[in-house]
Design a protein around this motif. Structure first.
Motif, mmCIF file in Angstrom:
data_model
loop_
_atom_site.group_PDB
_atom_site.id
_atom_site.type_symbol
_atom_site.label_atom_id
_atom_site.label_comp_id
_atom_site.label_asym_id
_atom_site.label_seq_id
_atom_site.Cartn_x
_atom_site.Cartn_y
_atom_site.Cartn_z
ATOM 1 N N TYR A 43 0.834 -1.214 0.000
ATOM 2 C CA TYR A 43 0.000 0.000 0.000
ATOM 3 C C TYR A 43 0.863 1.258 0.000
ATOM 4 O O TYR A 43 0.595 2.224 -0.703
ATOM 5 N N ARG A 44 1.929 1.240 0.821
ATOM 6 C CA ARG A 44 2.798 2.412 0.888
ATOM 7 C C ARG A 44 3.609 2.585 -0.395
ATOM 8 O O ARG A 44 3.967 3.705 -0.776
ATOM 9 N N ALA A 45 3.901 1.480 -1.048
ATOM 10 C CA ALA A 45 4.700 1.562 -2.273
ATOM 11 C C ALA A 45 3.849 1.758 -3.514
ATOM 12 O O ALA A 45 4.396 1.963 -4.598
ATOM 13 N N MET A 46 2.499 1.716 -3.354
ATOM 14 C CA MET A 46 1.633 1.810 -4.527
ATOM 15 C C MET A 46 1.870 3.080 -5.346
ATOM 16 O O MET A 46 1.969 3.028 -6.569
ATOM 17 N N PRO A 47 1.957 4.299 -4.684
ATOM 18 C CA PRO A 47 2.189 5.497 -5.505
ATOM 19 C C PRO A 47 3.498 5.445 -6.268
ATOM 20 O O PRO A 47 3.663 6.134 -7.275
ATOM 21 N N TYR A 48 4.471 4.648 -5.753
ATOM 22 C CA TYR A 48 5.760 4.574 -6.431
ATOM 23 C C TYR A 48 5.777 3.508 -7.524
ATOM 24 O O TYR A 48 6.725 3.438 -8.313
ATOM 25 N N LEU A 49 4.738 2.672 -7.554
ATOM 26 C CA LEU A 49 4.674 1.618 -8.561
ATOM 27 C C LEU A 49 3.615 1.898 -9.616
ATOM 28 O O LEU A 49 3.848 1.666 -10.803
ATOM 29 N N ILE A 50 2.455 2.414 -9.183
ATOM 30 C CA ILE A 50 1.359 2.705 -10.111
ATOM 31 C C ILE A 50 1.411 4.188 -10.459
ATOM 32 O O ILE A 50 1.296 5.044 -9.579
ATOM 33 N N PRO A 51 1.596 4.547 -11.693
ATOM 34 C CA PRO A 51 1.725 5.966 -12.056
ATOM 35 C C PRO A 51 0.446 6.746 -11.761
ATOM 36 O O PRO A 51 -0.668 6.254 -11.919
ATOM 37 N N VAL A 52 0.610 7.983 -11.308
ATOM 38 C CA VAL A 52 -0.484 8.914 -11.059
ATOM 39 C C VAL A 52 -0.597 9.845 -12.258
ATOM 40 O O VAL A 52 0.399 10.421 -12.700
ATOM 41 N N GLU A 53 -1.822 9.973 -12.787
ATOM 42 C CA GLU A 53 -2.018 10.877 -13.919
ATOM 43 C C GLU A 53 -1.932 12.326 -13.448
ATOM 44 O O GLU A 53 -2.495 12.696 -12.426
ATOM 45 N N ALA A 54 -1.226 13.149 -14.208
ATOM 46 C CA ALA A 54 -1.071 14.561 -13.868
ATOM 47 C C ALA A 54 -0.922 15.369 -15.144
ATOM 48 O O ALA A 54 -0.301 14.919 -16.111
ATOM 49 N N GLU A 55 -1.542 16.549 -15.155
ATOM 50 C CA GLU A 55 -1.425 17.448 -16.297
ATOM 51 C C GLU A 55 -0.090 18.171 -16.228
ATOM 52 O O GLU A 55 0.247 18.785 -15.212
ATOM 53 N N THR A 56 0.656 18.097 -17.296
ATOM 54 C CA THR A 56 1.995 18.684 -17.316
ATOM 55 C C THR A 56 2.078 19.788 -18.352
ATOM 56 O O THR A 56 1.207 19.931 -19.214
ATOM 57 N N THR A 57 3.129 20.549 -18.248
ATOM 58 C CA THR A 57 3.369 21.624 -19.207
ATOM 59 C C THR A 57 4.863 21.846 -19.298
ATOM 60 O O THR A 57 5.641 21.445 -18.413
ATOM 61 N N SER A 58 5.255 22.487 -20.373
ATOM 62 C CA SER A 58 6.662 22.843 -20.541
ATOM 63 C C SER A 58 6.873 24.273 -20.088
ATOM 64 O O SER A 58 5.952 25.082 -20.067
ATOM 65 N N LEU A 59 8.075 24.590 -19.693
ATOM 66 C CA LEU A 59 8.413 25.931 -19.249
ATOM 67 C C LEU A 59 8.601 26.855 -20.435
ATOM 68 O O LEU A 59 8.861 26.414 -21.567
ATOM 69 N N THR A 60 8.445 28.143 -20.178
ATOM 70 C CA THR A 60 8.723 29.156 -21.204
ATOM 71 C C THR A 60 10.140 29.650 -20.994
ATOM 72 O O THR A 60 10.468 30.172 -19.917
ATOM 73 N N ARG A 61 10.949 29.469 -22.007
ATOM 74 C CA ARG A 61 12.361 29.858 -21.923
ATOM 75 C C ARG A 61 12.605 30.977 -22.924
ATOM 76 O O ARG A 61 12.304 30.854 -24.105
ATOM 77 N N VAL A 62 13.111 32.079 -22.411
ATOM 78 C CA VAL A 62 13.418 33.228 -23.256
ATOM 79 C C VAL A 62 14.911 33.433 -23.239
ATOM 80 O O VAL A 62 15.512 33.709 -22.186
ATOM 81 N N ASP A 63 15.536 33.269 -24.397
ATOM 82 C CA ASP A 63 16.971 33.491 -24.524
ATOM 83 C C ASP A 63 17.219 34.940 -24.903
ATOM 84 O O ASP A 63 17.026 35.331 -26.058
ATOM 85 N N PRO A 64 17.592 35.781 -23.931
ATOM 86 C CA PRO A 64 17.801 37.189 -24.251
ATOM 87 C C PRO A 64 19.076 37.383 -25.046
ATOM 88 O O PRO A 64 19.936 36.505 -25.121
ATOM 89 N N GLU A 65 19.159 38.546 -25.609
ATOM 90 C CA GLU A 65 20.402 38.884 -26.275
ATOM 91 C C GLU A 65 21.505 38.945 -25.240
ATOM 92 O O GLU A 65 21.311 39.392 -24.111
ATOM 93 N N THR A 66 22.663 38.490 -25.599
ATOM 94 C CA THR A 66 23.767 38.518 -24.659
ATOM 95 C C THR A 66 24.294 39.932 -24.524
ATOM 96 O O THR A 66 24.057 40.789 -25.371
ATOM 97 N N THR A 67 24.966 40.188 -23.428
ATOM 98 C CA THR A 67 25.488 41.521 -23.183
ATOM 99 C C THR A 67 26.958 41.445 -22.821
ATOM 100 O O THR A 67 27.461 40.403 -22.375
#
Length: 450
Positions: A43-67
């Motif tokens: 029971y304690r190991a169930m979350p580590y064995l059975i995957p939990v569905e979760a909504e994911t997203t990617s990060l927004t990465r802004v590469d600024p001009e170098t200075t």
């Protein structure tokens, strides 16, 4: 000689008596205990064995001009909070308490000023009584006539009918007597008049009975409902005025100026000159600071939004602060021939105070081929950041496992909240992670949100 040998075979050793059943009983308890331990561990190991569905997203990465460190322009300006608030009362009242002084730190929702509320409390009590009166009137109309009222009206109608019949009989008796000249004409005329009065009284009592039986008109009920709604609106207005006598801090910040004192009259109107004050105190969040500079129009081509700057305070010239251009005024000052530019300070500290003189050095932006690439700016959705162990945390999905990463928040922008420390921008994170999402549990992405 054979008999003793056979008897020896039948001999039972006392040390072995009952040994086998006892060992079987112990084995049964060991098996049950092992099964229970296995169930708990599973029971304690169930979350580590059975995957939990979760909504994911990617990060927004802004590469600024170098200075580079090449300074293209030096301008002197003044430190100012990003937002300076001047708290004003919403009602006219006298100040009875001030709980914050100049320089005090206050938190959002903290009571900082209290105004006299006796007059507004009396208005609220009067409004409450008006609501109760309007509610009682509406209930009376909706309930209709009482049974006793209907019975009384019916009895009055019957009495009016008897009086009408008696008047008719009197007129019938007098007519032949007047014809025979036994009674005079005046007596007949009086009887006829009384008959008409009885007829009118009977008609009135019948109408009264019909109205009681039919009940109130729908228009009367709607009018009573409107009266109740009006009374409730006035009650809510009076309640708001009472609440407005308690002034709370709208944000967490520092009190810059205490304007009103205990005993002074404050108002929500500006009369100009002397008299009642129109403000209580001013405050700002000193963790959100900017430097405002007036840039000559001829230098405007060397400055643009997002440009990296270095800031030095005249009081502490050895300390450097990083910043960037966040606003260029949409119009110029014709008299000064300047354009106002605001530079956001990335990490202000207690040394930086409003109205201090500051020098802003605008650094030259160059292409990635000509200089060293600057660190990318990473932005995450607000819903992906949660508080865990007292610090902002983002849940990263790596190799199908949840990984709690402590981050450092920056400013909130249209791209999301800037993450100044903890993420590179290449990670996939979970949106709205609940308390059930723990470090190391198995996660199956429901879909990457756009």
């Amino acid at each position: 000689m054979e008999a003793p040998k056979n008897l020896e075979r039948l001999y039972i050793d006392p040390a072995r008596k009952g040994g086998r059943p006892r060992s079987r009983r112990y084995l049964k308890w060991v098996l049950w205990g092992g099964l229970l331990v296995a169930l708990v561990a599973g029971y304690r190991a169930m979350p580590y064995l059975i995957p939990v569905e979760a909504e994911t997203t990617s990060l927004t990465r802004v590469d600024p001009e170098t200075t580079t460190n090449t300074v293209v322009l030096n301008v002197t300006g003044y430190v100012a909070p990003h937002r300076r608030l001047e708290l004003a009362p919403k009602v006219i009242a006298r100040v009875i308490a001030v709980y914050a002084d100049k320089g005090d730190r206050v938190t959002s929702g903290q009571i900082i000023v209290r105004l006299e509320e006796r007059e507004y409390q009396a208005n609220l009590d009067r409004a409450n009584a008006a609501v109760e009166r309007a509610q009682a009137r509406l209930d009376e109309l909706r309930n209709g006539s009482r049974k006793e009222e209907v019975e009384e009206a019916r009895s009055n109608t019957q009495l009016a009918e008897l009086q009408r019949d008696d008047a008719r009989r009197t007129v019938g008796r007098l007519r032949p007597l007047v014809t025979a000249r036994v009674e005079n004409q005046q007596a007949l005329d009086t009887a006829i008049t009384l008959e008409g009065v009885a007829e009118a009284r009977l008609a009135a009592t019948r109408r009264r009975l019909d109205l009681l039986v039919a009940g109130p008109r729908p228009e009367s009920i709607r009018a009573a409902e409107a009266d109740l709604a009006e009374a409730q609106a006035l009650e809510e207005s009076a309640r708001i005025q009472v609440e407005d006598c308690v002034i709370r801090a709208p944000i967490s910040g520092t009190v810059l100026e205490r304007i009103a004192e205990v005993g002074e009259l404050v108002t929500n109107q500006n009369f100009g000159g002397r008299g009642a004050r129109g403000a209580l105190l001013s405050m700002a969040d000193l963790n959100d600071m900017q430097v405002e500079v007036d840039l000559n129009q001829v230098d405007l081509s060397r400055v643009k939004l997002g440009q990296v700057c270095r800031i030095n305070l005249e009081a502490y010239p050895e300390d450097n602060y990083d910043g960037r251009v966040v606003q260029v005024a949409p119009e110029a000052n014709r008299q000064k021939a300047t354009v106002q530019v605001k530079v956001q300070v990335n990490e202000p500290d207690e040394k930086m105070r409003p109205e201090m003189n500051a020098r802003v050095s605008f650094l030259e932006p160059v292409s990635a081929r000509e200089g060293v690439k600057a660190a990318a700016r990473v932005f995450a959705p607000v819903s992906a950041i949660v508080e865990r162990n007292g610090s902002p945390t983002v849940v990263v999905v790596k190799d199908g496992r949840a990984q709690l990463v402590a981050v450092k928040r920056g400013l909130e922008t249209p791209n999301g909240v800037e993450i100044t420390q903890g993420l590179t921008g290449e990670e996939t994170i979970i949106l709205k992670p609940g308390d059930g999402i723990r470090d190391g549990i198995a996660v199956r992405a429901k879909g990457i949100a756009k």
